[in-house]
Scaffold this motif. Structure first.
Motif, PDB file in Angstrom:
ATOM      1  N   SER A 126     115.266  -0.678   9.577  1.00  0.00           N
ATOM      2  CA  SER A 126     115.921  -1.894  10.044  1.00  0.00           C
ATOM      3  C   SER A 126     115.335  -3.122   9.363  1.00  0.00           C
ATOM      4  O   SER A 126     114.155  -3.152   8.990  1.00  0.00           O
ATOM      5  N   PHE A 127     116.163  -4.135   9.187  1.00  0.00           N
ATOM      6  CA  PHE A 127     115.737  -5.427   8.661  1.00  0.00           C
ATOM      7  C   PHE A 127     115.592  -6.366   9.864  1.00  0.00           C
ATOM      8  O   PHE A 127     116.585  -6.745  10.486  1.00  0.00           O
ATOM      9  N   GLU A 128     114.348  -6.741  10.177  1.00  0.00           N
ATOM     10  CA  GLU A 128     114.077  -7.436  11.426  1.00  0.00           C
ATOM     11  C   GLU A 128     114.422  -8.929  11.376  1.00  0.00           C
ATOM     12  O   GLU A 128     115.075  -9.455  12.251  1.00  0.00           O
ATOM     13  N   SER A 129     113.956  -9.620  10.354  1.00  0.00           N
ATOM     14  CA  SER A 129     114.122 -11.081  10.300  1.00  0.00           C
ATOM     15  C   SER A 129     115.392 -11.436   9.540  1.00  0.00           C
ATOM     16  O   SER A 129     116.227 -10.570   9.251  1.00  0.00           O
ATOM     17  N   ASN A 130     115.557 -12.727   9.222  1.00  0.00           N
ATOM     18  CA  ASN A 130     116.732 -13.156   8.456  1.00  0.00           C
ATOM     19  C   ASN A 130     116.818 -12.402   7.137  1.00  0.00           C
ATOM     20  O   ASN A 130     115.796 -12.165   6.468  1.00  0.00           O
ATOM     21  N   VAL A 131     118.029 -12.040   6.766  1.00  0.00           N
ATOM     22  CA  VAL A 131     118.250 -11.256   5.551  1.00  0.00           C
ATOM     23  C   VAL A 131     118.952 -12.137   4.521  1.00  0.00           C
ATOM     24  O   VAL A 131     119.893 -12.877   4.847  1.00  0.00           O
ATOM     25  N   PHE A 132     118.483 -12.039   3.298  1.00  0.00           N
ATOM     26  CA  PHE A 132     119.052 -12.799   2.190  1.00  0.00           C
ATOM     27  C   PHE A 132     119.784 -11.828   1.265  1.00  0.00           C
ATOM     28  O   PHE A 132     119.214 -10.833   0.815  1.00  0.00           O
ATOM     29  N   MET A 133     121.038 -12.141   0.994  1.00  0.00           N
ATOM     30  CA  MET A 133     121.830 -11.329   0.078  1.00  0.00           C
ATOM     31  C   MET A 133     121.874 -12.016  -1.283  1.00  0.00           C
ATOM     32  O   MET A 133     122.245 -13.184  -1.391  1.00  0.00           O
ATOM     33  N   TYR A 134     121.479 -11.294  -2.322  1.00  0.00           N
ATOM     34  CA  TYR A 134     121.464 -11.809  -3.692  1.00  0.00           C
ATOM     35  C   TYR A 134     122.443 -11.010  -4.538  1.00  0.00           C
ATOM     36  O   TYR A 134     122.746  -9.851  -4.243  1.00  0.00           O
ATOM     37  N   TYR A 135     122.920 -11.628  -5.608  1.00  0.00           N
ATOM     38  CA  TYR A 135     123.540 -10.866  -6.692  1.00  0.00           C
ATOM     39  C   TYR A 135     122.610 -10.944  -7.896  1.00  0.00           C
ATOM     40  O   TYR A 135     121.953 -11.962  -8.138  1.00  0.00           O
ATOM     41  N   GLY A 136     122.527  -9.860  -8.616  1.00  0.00           N
ATOM     42  CA  GLY A 136     121.620  -9.804  -9.764  1.00  0.00           C
ATOM     43  C   GLY A 136     122.365  -9.430 -11.031  1.00  0.00           C
ATOM     44  O   GLY A 136     123.314  -8.631 -11.003  1.00  0.00           O
TER      45      GLY A 136
END
Length: 374
Positions: A126-136
């Motif tokens: 699980s991802f607990e804190s805020n999640v950042f979505m990136y494109y690479g």
């Protein structure tokens, strides 16, 4: 022949008397111009008499320094390394070069023929804190000199004259069909335009994950460097009248978003893209996933799907595209290099301290004043 200097002349460094010259006459004194000399002034600076301090390196000063550096750097490196490893990160390459990839059908997509594909994946943790979505992107050289210069900052800052008369640095993306391009330049023309949507799969039911598109750009970029042209801010179509869209864009800049505070030159996806990367492999922030409450993780472990509107072609330059989900810590994103560097430097210093201590203990007390044989 003799040259005489008085005490005052010696102190000043400039003799004032005459100097005998073979063949008669004298130079200096009342006979004409002053004598030129290469002797520096008698000052502390020019005579190198300024006070100086030079450390005397002894075993009593060097050995403690090595041990102290080692004992400080190693725990710091371990802490940074552990913090970096605690950051959750998941990466999906959706370039589609593999025949088994769901996006393989979109590999040869062009700018004006969009394609869609879906990739299913599973989050083990699980991802607990805020999640950042990136494109690479990979093998994309945004640091090329001509590419970096291909923009008009005055136009991007809302200057009306630059809007209709862009800088020549934007060539060959300055005008199109005898109309100025807004925004002009190669950077804007190559803006990333894939659309990514995330869904959670629970009992064959797809639930969309809310993706926040605001707050992804630097505050100074959003509020200082990028501004729409002056005029009626509610009618961007009129503000950009007389201009045309970049060559590779499917729609003009005033149609990037339906919300007025995220449209035109102040669109945050556009602002993020315009901040060029230093290396050919890079990632840029795409969306935010905020944690709703403290009792549930932001992204629970389980099955997810990623819907991709595959618009951005990279196969022609052997590039690759990927989507990254990541949390952050007090030190930023996942990067073990800094911790490894601290541990390495601290270990080397501690090892050198041990070696030098052994050498000093074994050879330092020897009598260096041995008798010299006759």
């Amino acid at each position: 022949m003799a040259v005489n200097y008085s005490a005052k002349e010696e102190a000043d460094g400039h003799p004032s008397g005459g100097v005998g010259v073979p063949g008669g006459g004298a130079v200096g004194g009342g006979g004409g111009g002053a004598v030129k000399t290469r002797k520096p002034d008698n000052t502390a600076f020019k005579q190198q008499r300024l006070p100086a301090w030079q450390p005397i390196l002894t075993a009593g000063t060097v050995l403690p320094a090595f041990f102290i550096i080692g004992l400080i750097f190693i725990p710091i490196g371990i802490g940074i390394f552990v913090t970096s490893n605690n950051i959750r990160e998941y990466e999906i390459d959706y370039t589609g070069t593999e025949p088994s990839s769901p996006c393989n059908k979109c590999l040869n997509v062009s700018w004006d023929s969009p394609c869609t594909c879906t990739i299913n994946f599973t989050l083990e943790h699980s991802f607990e804190s805020n999640v950042f979505m990136y494109y690479g992107l990979s093998n994309f050289y945004q640091n090329h000199r001509r590419y970096v210069k291909s923009r008009d900052d005055s136009q991007l800052n809302g200057d009306n004259s630059s809007l209709l008369n862009p800088s020549k640095e934007c060539e060959p993306y300055r005008t199109n069909e005898d109309k100025p391009i807004a925004p002009c330049g190669a950077i804007a023309n190559s803006m990333f335009n894939d659309t990514l949507e995330l869904y959670r799969i629970d009992n064959d039911t797809r639930t969309p994950i809310p993706l926040i598109k605001k707050g992804i750009a630097w505050w100074t970029d959003k509020n200082v460097k990028f501004r729409n042209p002056t005029g009626d801010g509610n009618n961007l179509t009129a503000l950009f009248q007389g201009t045309t869209k970049p060559v590779n864009w499917p729609k003009p800049v005033y149609m990037l978003d339906s919300e007025p505070d995220n449209n035109g030159f102040i669109n945050e996806d556009f602002i993020v893209w315009m901040r060029t990367a230093a290396l050919p492999t890079f990632r840029k922030l795409y969306r935010l996933i905020e944690r709703k409450n403290n009792f549930q993780p932001t992204l629970q472990a389980g099955k997810y799907s990623l819907d991709i509107a595959y618009n951005y072609p990279v196969h022609s330059f052997d590039g690759r595209k990927r989507m990254i989900l990541s949390t952050i810590s007090w030190m930023g994103g996942k990067n073990p290099f800094l911790g490894i560097a601290y541990i390495t430097v601290g270990s080397i210093c501690f090892f050198l301290g041990v070696v030098l201590l052994f050498i000093h203990h074994k050879y330092g007390n020897r009598n260096t004043s041995a008798d010299i044989p006759n």
